[in-house]
Design a protein around this motif. Structure first.
Motif, PDB file in Angstrom:
ATOM      1  N   VAL A 108       0.870  -1.156  -0.346  1.00  0.00           N
ATOM      2  CA  VAL A 108       0.302  -0.152   0.392  1.00  0.00           C
ATOM      3  C   VAL A 108       1.009   1.063   0.035  1.00  0.00           C
ATOM      4  O   VAL A 108       0.535   2.149  -0.920  1.00  0.00           O
ATOM      5  CB  VAL A 108      -1.175  -0.157   1.010  1.00  0.00           C
ATOM      6  N   GLY A 109       2.346   0.927   0.762  1.00  0.00           N
ATOM      7  CA  GLY A 109       3.199   2.146   1.142  1.00  0.00           C
ATOM      8  C   GLY A 109       3.806   2.287   2.191  1.00  0.00           C
ATOM      9  O   GLY A 109       3.925   1.206   3.349  1.00  0.00           O
ATOM     10  N   ASN A 110       4.502   3.502   2.682  1.00  0.00           N
ATOM     11  CA  ASN A 110       4.947   3.412   3.575  1.00  0.00           C
ATOM     12  C   ASN A 110       4.016   3.955   4.563  1.00  0.00           C
ATOM     13  O   ASN A 110       2.902   4.118   4.384  1.00  0.00           O
ATOM     14  CB  ASN A 110       6.405   4.960   3.339  1.00  0.00           C
ATOM     15  N   ALA A 111       4.617   3.853   6.094  1.00  0.00           N
ATOM     16  CA  ALA A 111       4.163   3.965   7.004  1.00  0.00           C
ATOM     17  C   ALA A 111       2.971   4.580   7.239  1.00  0.00           C
ATOM     18  O   ALA A 111       1.674   4.449   7.159  1.00  0.00           O
ATOM     19  CB  ALA A 111       5.091   3.964   8.130  1.00  0.00           C
ATOM     20  N   ARG A 154      -2.957   6.127   7.152  1.00  0.00           N
ATOM     21  CA  ARG A 154      -4.130   6.932   6.567  1.00  0.00           C
ATOM     22  C   ARG A 154      -4.653   5.534   5.486  1.00  0.00           C
ATOM     23  O   ARG A 154      -5.837   5.664   6.033  1.00  0.00           O
ATOM     24  CB  ARG A 154      -3.579   7.516   5.544  1.00  0.00           C
ATOM     25  N   ALA A 155      -4.687   5.384   5.041  1.00  0.00           N
ATOM     26  CA  ALA A 155      -5.327   3.666   4.359  1.00  0.00           C
ATOM     27  C   ALA A 155      -6.297   3.019   5.915  1.00  0.00           C
ATOM     28  O   ALA A 155      -7.614   3.284   5.548  1.00  0.00           O
ATOM     29  CB  ALA A 155      -4.147   2.469   3.542  1.00  0.00           C
ATOM     30  N   LEU A 210     -10.707   2.757   6.080  1.00  0.00           N
ATOM     31  CA  LEU A 210     -10.994   1.570   6.321  1.00  0.00           C
ATOM     32  C   LEU A 210     -11.456   1.217   7.220  1.00  0.00           C
ATOM     33  O   LEU A 210     -12.847   1.127   7.472  1.00  0.00           O
ATOM     34  CB  LEU A 210     -10.132   0.549   6.059  1.00  0.00           C
ATOM     35  N   ARG A 211     -11.073   2.087   8.293  1.00  0.00           N
ATOM     36  CA  ARG A 211     -11.802   1.895  10.093  1.00  0.00           C
ATOM     37  C   ARG A 211     -12.792   3.533   9.867  1.00  0.00           C
ATOM     38  O   ARG A 211     -13.700   2.405  11.055  1.00  0.00           O
ATOM     39  CB  ARG A 211     -10.537   2.296  10.719  1.00  0.00           C
ATOM     40  N   GLU A 212     -12.508   4.259   9.614  1.00  0.00           N
ATOM     41  CA  GLU A 212     -13.993   4.715   9.133  1.00  0.00           C
ATOM     42  C   GLU A 212     -15.635   4.409   9.080  1.00  0.00           C
ATOM     43  O   GLU A 212     -16.492   4.814   9.220  1.00  0.00           O
ATOM     44  CB  GLU A 212     -13.656   5.894   9.297  1.00  0.00           C
ATOM     45  N   VAL A 213     -14.808   3.088   7.257  1.00  0.00           N
ATOM     46  CA  VAL A 213     -15.998   3.028   6.809  1.00  0.00           C
ATOM     47  C   VAL A 213     -16.688   2.057   7.425  1.00  0.00           C
ATOM     48  O   VAL A 213     -17.801   2.100   7.053  1.00  0.00           O
ATOM     49  CB  VAL A 213     -15.187   2.543   5.236  1.00  0.00           C
ATOM     50  N   ALA A 214     -15.553   0.831   7.811  1.00  0.00           N
ATOM     51  CA  ALA A 214     -16.677  -0.048   9.030  1.00  0.00           C
ATOM     52  C   ALA A 214     -17.458   0.897   9.808  1.00  0.00           C
ATOM     53  O   ALA A 214     -18.458  -0.270  10.447  1.00  0.00           O
ATOM     54  CB  ALA A 214     -15.115  -0.493   9.518  1.00  0.00           C
ATOM     55  N   ARG A 215     -16.946   1.133  10.994  1.00  0.00           N
ATOM     56  CA  ARG A 215     -17.352   2.652  11.707  1.00  0.00           C
ATOM     57  C   ARG A 215     -19.044   2.847  11.231  1.00  0.00           C
ATOM     58  O   ARG A 215     -19.817   3.116  11.984  1.00  0.00           O
ATOM     59  CB  ARG A 215     -16.821   2.997  12.513  1.00  0.00           C
ATOM     60  N   HIS A 251      -2.744   1.914  -3.989  1.00  0.00           N
ATOM     61  CA  HIS A 251      -2.715   3.575  -4.101  1.00  0.00           C
ATOM     62  C   HIS A 251      -4.806   3.665  -4.247  1.00  0.00           C
ATOM     63  O   HIS A 251      -4.537   4.428  -3.376  1.00  0.00           O
ATOM     64  CB  HIS A 251      -3.397   3.410  -5.921  1.00  0.00           C
ATOM     65  N   GLU A 252      -5.625   2.760  -4.715  1.00  0.00           N
ATOM     66  CA  GLU A 252      -7.046   2.946  -4.554  1.00  0.00           C
ATOM     67  C   GLU A 252      -7.625   3.330  -2.740  1.00  0.00           C
ATOM     68  O   GLU A 252      -8.456   3.851  -2.489  1.00  0.00           O
ATOM     69  CB  GLU A 252      -7.686   1.886  -5.314  1.00  0.00           C
ATOM     70  N   THR A 253      -7.147   2.769  -2.439  1.00  0.00           N
ATOM     71  CA  THR A 253      -7.642   2.971  -0.491  1.00  0.00           C
ATOM     72  C   THR A 253      -7.150   4.308  -0.624  1.00  0.00           C
ATOM     73  O   THR A 253      -8.528   5.650   0.470  1.00  0.00           O
ATOM     74  CB  THR A 253      -6.847   2.311  -0.090  1.00  0.00           C
TER      75      THR A 253
END
Length: 115
Positions: free
Chosen positions: A54-57, A62-63, A67-72, A92-94
């Motif tokens: 996905v990328g660096n730390a 951030r990703a 995702l956590r907020e979408v799930a919440r 990239h997409e997330t």
């Protein structure tokens, strides 16, 4: 940790069991779903993961926050008790996908699974 009836997955074994269950891919993430059945029927459990692809730390964090907020927002209304849900970030997409679109993607994936 429990918020809005969601319990965080913490053990690797739970993630592996979810990986062996059903799977739905969307452009922004992959959703893995496992029906716990008779084990612990109470509550929905949620896990979020992003690999180094996905990328660096900072990008992964951030990703995971997205995702956590979408799930919440989606799971309390569209999820079911007794299920484990794991959201896996995509390269990239997330990060770049519109948040409202990701929310709709999750709702659609949950509707497909639970019909």
């Amino acid at each position: 940790m429990q918020t809005n009836g969601l319990i965080a997955l913490k053990k690797r074994a739970d993630y592996l069991k979810a990986a062996a269950g059903m799977r739905r891919s969307t452009p922004g993430f992959t959703l893995q779903i496992r029906n716990r059945g008779g084990e612990e029927p109470e509550g929905m459990r949620v896990g979020i993961t992003c690999s180094k692809k996905v990328g660096n730390a900072a990008t992964r964090n951030r990703a995971k926050r997205r995702l956590r907020e979408v799930a919440r927002l989606a799971l309390p209304e569209h999820g079911r008790n007794g299920f484990d849900y794991v959201l896996i970030g995509r390269r990239h997409e997330t990060i770049t996908r519109d948040f409202a679109t990701m929310l709709e993607d999750l709702k659609h994936a949950l509707a497909e699974i639970h019909k």
